[in-house]
Design a protein around this motif. Structure first.
Motif, PDB file in Angstrom:
ATOM      1  N   VAL A 120       0.872  -1.176   0.000  1.00  0.00           N
ATOM      2  CA  VAL A 120       0.000   0.000   0.000  1.00  0.00           C
ATOM      3  C   VAL A 120       0.907   1.223   0.000  1.00  0.00           C
ATOM      4  O   VAL A 120       1.776   1.360   0.876  1.00  0.00           O
ATOM      5  N   ALA A 121       0.744   2.055  -1.000  1.00  0.00           N
ATOM      6  CA  ALA A 121       1.520   3.294  -1.062  1.00  0.00           C
ATOM      7  C   ALA A 121       0.785   4.388  -0.293  1.00  0.00           C
ATOM      8  O   ALA A 121      -0.448   4.399  -0.244  1.00  0.00           O
ATOM      9  N   PRO A 122       1.500   5.298   0.299  1.00  0.00           N
ATOM     10  CA  PRO A 122       0.841   6.354   1.077  1.00  0.00           C
ATOM     11  C   PRO A 122       0.075   7.316   0.180  1.00  0.00           C
ATOM     12  O   PRO A 122       0.346   7.426  -1.023  1.00  0.00           O
ATOM     13  N   GLU A 123      -0.874   7.995   0.737  1.00  0.00           N
ATOM     14  CA  GLU A 123      -1.623   9.000  -0.024  1.00  0.00           C
ATOM     15  C   GLU A 123      -0.653  10.056  -0.549  1.00  0.00           C
ATOM     16  O   GLU A 123       0.246  10.516   0.158  1.00  0.00           O
ATOM     17  N   PHE A 127       1.464   9.525  -2.947  1.00  0.00           N
ATOM     18  CA  PHE A 127       2.717   8.903  -3.394  1.00  0.00           C
ATOM     19  C   PHE A 127       3.057   9.373  -4.805  1.00  0.00           C
ATOM     20  O   PHE A 127       2.185   9.415  -5.689  1.00  0.00           O
ATOM     21  N   TRP A 159      11.906   3.095   1.151  1.00  0.00           N
ATOM     22  CA  TRP A 159      10.475   2.973   0.844  1.00  0.00           C
ATOM     23  C   TRP A 159       9.660   3.031   2.137  1.00  0.00           C
ATOM     24  O   TRP A 159       8.604   3.681   2.190  1.00  0.00           O
ATOM     25  N   MET A 162       9.089   6.438   3.388  1.00  0.00           N
ATOM     26  CA  MET A 162       8.088   7.181   2.620  1.00  0.00           C
ATOM     27  C   MET A 162       6.665   6.806   3.032  1.00  0.00           C
ATOM     28  O   MET A 162       5.698   7.437   2.584  1.00  0.00           O
ATOM     29  N   GLY A 163       6.523   5.739   3.812  1.00  0.00           N
ATOM     30  CA  GLY A 163       5.197   5.301   4.221  1.00  0.00           C
ATOM     31  C   GLY A 163       4.675   4.091   3.471  1.00  0.00           C
ATOM     32  O   GLY A 163       3.514   3.706   3.648  1.00  0.00           O
ATOM     33  N   VAL A 164       5.505   3.477   2.627  1.00  0.00           N
ATOM     34  CA  VAL A 164       5.105   2.256   1.928  1.00  0.00           C
ATOM     35  C   VAL A 164       5.034   1.110   2.938  1.00  0.00           C
ATOM     36  O   VAL A 164       5.941   0.944   3.765  1.00  0.00           O
ATOM     37  N   ARG A 165       3.973   0.314   2.876  1.00  0.00           N
ATOM     38  CA  ARG A 165       3.824  -0.799   3.818  1.00  0.00           C
ATOM     39  C   ARG A 165       3.189  -1.997   3.116  1.00  0.00           C
ATOM     40  O   ARG A 165       2.538  -1.851   2.074  1.00  0.00           O
ATOM     41  N   SER A 192       5.726  -5.407   8.656  1.00  0.00           N
ATOM     42  CA  SER A 192       6.798  -4.573   8.117  1.00  0.00           C
ATOM     43  C   SER A 192       7.282  -5.117   6.791  1.00  0.00           C
ATOM     44  O   SER A 192       7.103  -6.298   6.476  1.00  0.00           O
TER      45      SER A 192
END
Length: 417
Positions: free
Chosen positions: A257-260, A262, A278, A281-284, A290
């Motif tokens: 899931v990429a952050p809003e 992105f 990554w 940047m908030g990628v999870r 993790s």
């Protein structure tokens, strides 16, 4: 030469090709394709070409006995030339591709095959370091777990295409490699069947790739990728990946899931970064937890920023050696995760150009089927059968015949039967 066959499959797909009718228990010497164009036809030019080729083959070390056995009953197949000349430049969307290669029906069938052959897949992993689910996924994508291995005689197919000349040198090399398979005694001419362009067996190796990578896993003296027993074929696929650089203990990739907000410009193969970058940047992971660290990673957004997102590692590039298509590698990776017990994608693809989601398209197919129109199933992929069903329904209703799905069509079909 790699195992890729991009010039005669859709991204997938010899194993998904509608023309491959053979299945377990039916790949016998008596197997003959139903299509008259795939049965030998008289052609004096072809006969003359074969006579000339035999001289070249003997000079290359093929025995006369092998040549006699190989060409006994072989012949010119006009249907093969027709397929070669009428390929369309057609690429499925990632959504459609994944819906085909990892449909719920296929996942269920694959999990059964995975369990049945789990022991041998484990042995293969011990020898080659490639996870069982990856090997099984390639098996699923290439031949639907051995149920679509192809029923066209490889000698006839490759000699026809070599004679035709459009890619004559390539197919003559495939024909020579096929003859060397027979010379070595790996199989017989009657069992040497495959796709219309010569891809063979459970894992759809072309003959030159077979020569370089096929494995006699049990040491019985034969590298048999054609029989109902898939052992040698599965081991050969693993050997191919291992020799292409597969790194044991590392994933192909995973859904993320990429952050809003992105930046989509950061996505794409060749734009690798450390996993820690990554994560910063908030990628999870879409599944939670993790991010796994398997070295430099790239992010793929195959449907743009509004669709599912993936993180890929170096092993993804090894899958591309098998078939140089991102959809193919994503399909193998995703199917492997499903075979290992993972769930469907969490990300949703955006509506298509007709404003329809995959659930909308499935509903259209279900409603047409309920009215007696054959769509070939309700997988949300609008192929030829679905388009024909739409045209037939439209004609019966006296409305404009387009064969295209739409929101108006969904509404007009209503609910129920």
């Amino acid at each position: 030469m790699t195992v890729t066959r991009r010039f005669f499959t859709m991204g997938a797909i010899a194993g998904l090709a509608a023309g491959c009718r053979a299945g377990p228990g039916r790949m016998t010497a008596a197997t003959v394709p139903d299509d008259p164009g795939l049965q030998p036809q008289a052609n004096p030019g072809y006969d003359a070409w074969v006579a000339s080729f035999r001289e070249r083959a003997e000079a290359a070390g093929i025995s006369r006995a092998t040549l006699d056995a190989a060409f006994r009953g072989a012949g010119y197949l006009p249907g093969v030339v027709e397929r070669d000349r009428n390929q369309t430049e057609f690429t499925r969307t990632t959504e459609d591709y994944l819906a085909i290669v990892a449909s719920e029906e296929k996942v269920a069938r694959g999990r059964a095959a995975f369990a049945q052959h789990g022991a041998i897949l484990g042995e293969i992993e011990e020898r080659f370091g490639v996870p069982p689910e990856i090997v099984a996924a390639i098996w699923g994508v290439e031949s639907q777990f051995g149920t679509r291995r192809g029923d066209i005689p490889v000698i006839s197919a490759t000699s026809t295409l070599a004679f035709d000349g459009r890619r004559g040198a390539f197919f003559e090399s495939q024909l020579l490699a096929t003859l060397r398979i027979l010379e070595r005694g790996d199989t017989t001419p009657a069992r040497l069947t495959g796709s219309w362009a010569g891809a063979m067996g459970h894992t759809q190796f072309i003959p030159t790739t077979y020569q370089s990578y096929a494995v006699d896993f049990r040491g019985d003296g034969k590298r048999d990728i054609w029989s109902d027993d898939p052992t040698d074929a599965l081991a050969s696929a693993a050997a191919y990946l291992a020799k292409s650089g597969w790194t044991g203990g590392r994933r192909w990739g995973l859904e993320i899931v990429a952050p809003e907000g992105f930046d989509a410009a950061l996505a794409g193969r060749g734009k690798g970064r450390a996993v820690s970058e990554w994560a910063a940047m908030g990628v999870r992971p879409a599944a939670g937890g993790s991010l796994p660290d398997h070295g430099a990673a790239s992010v793929l957004l195959p449907a743009g920023p509004d669709g599912p997102a993936f993180m890929i590692f170096s092993n993804f590039n090894v899958l591309l050696r098998y078939n140089n298509s991102e959809n193919y590698a994503l399909g193998v990776g995703y199917l492997s995760d499903r075979l290992a017990g993972g769930g469907p994608l969490r990300g949703r693809f955006p509506p298509d150009d007709n404003g329809l989601t995959i659930d909308d398209r499935k509903e259209i197919q279900r409603r047409l089927t309920a009215r007696g129109y054959d769509t070939g199933g309700a997988d949300g992929v609008m192929g030829k059968k679905s388009e024909a069903a739409i045209r037939d329904w439209q004609a019966a209703q006296g409305v404009a015949v387009t064969g295209r799905p739409s929101r108006g069509l969904l509404a007009a079909l209503g609910g129920g039967g």
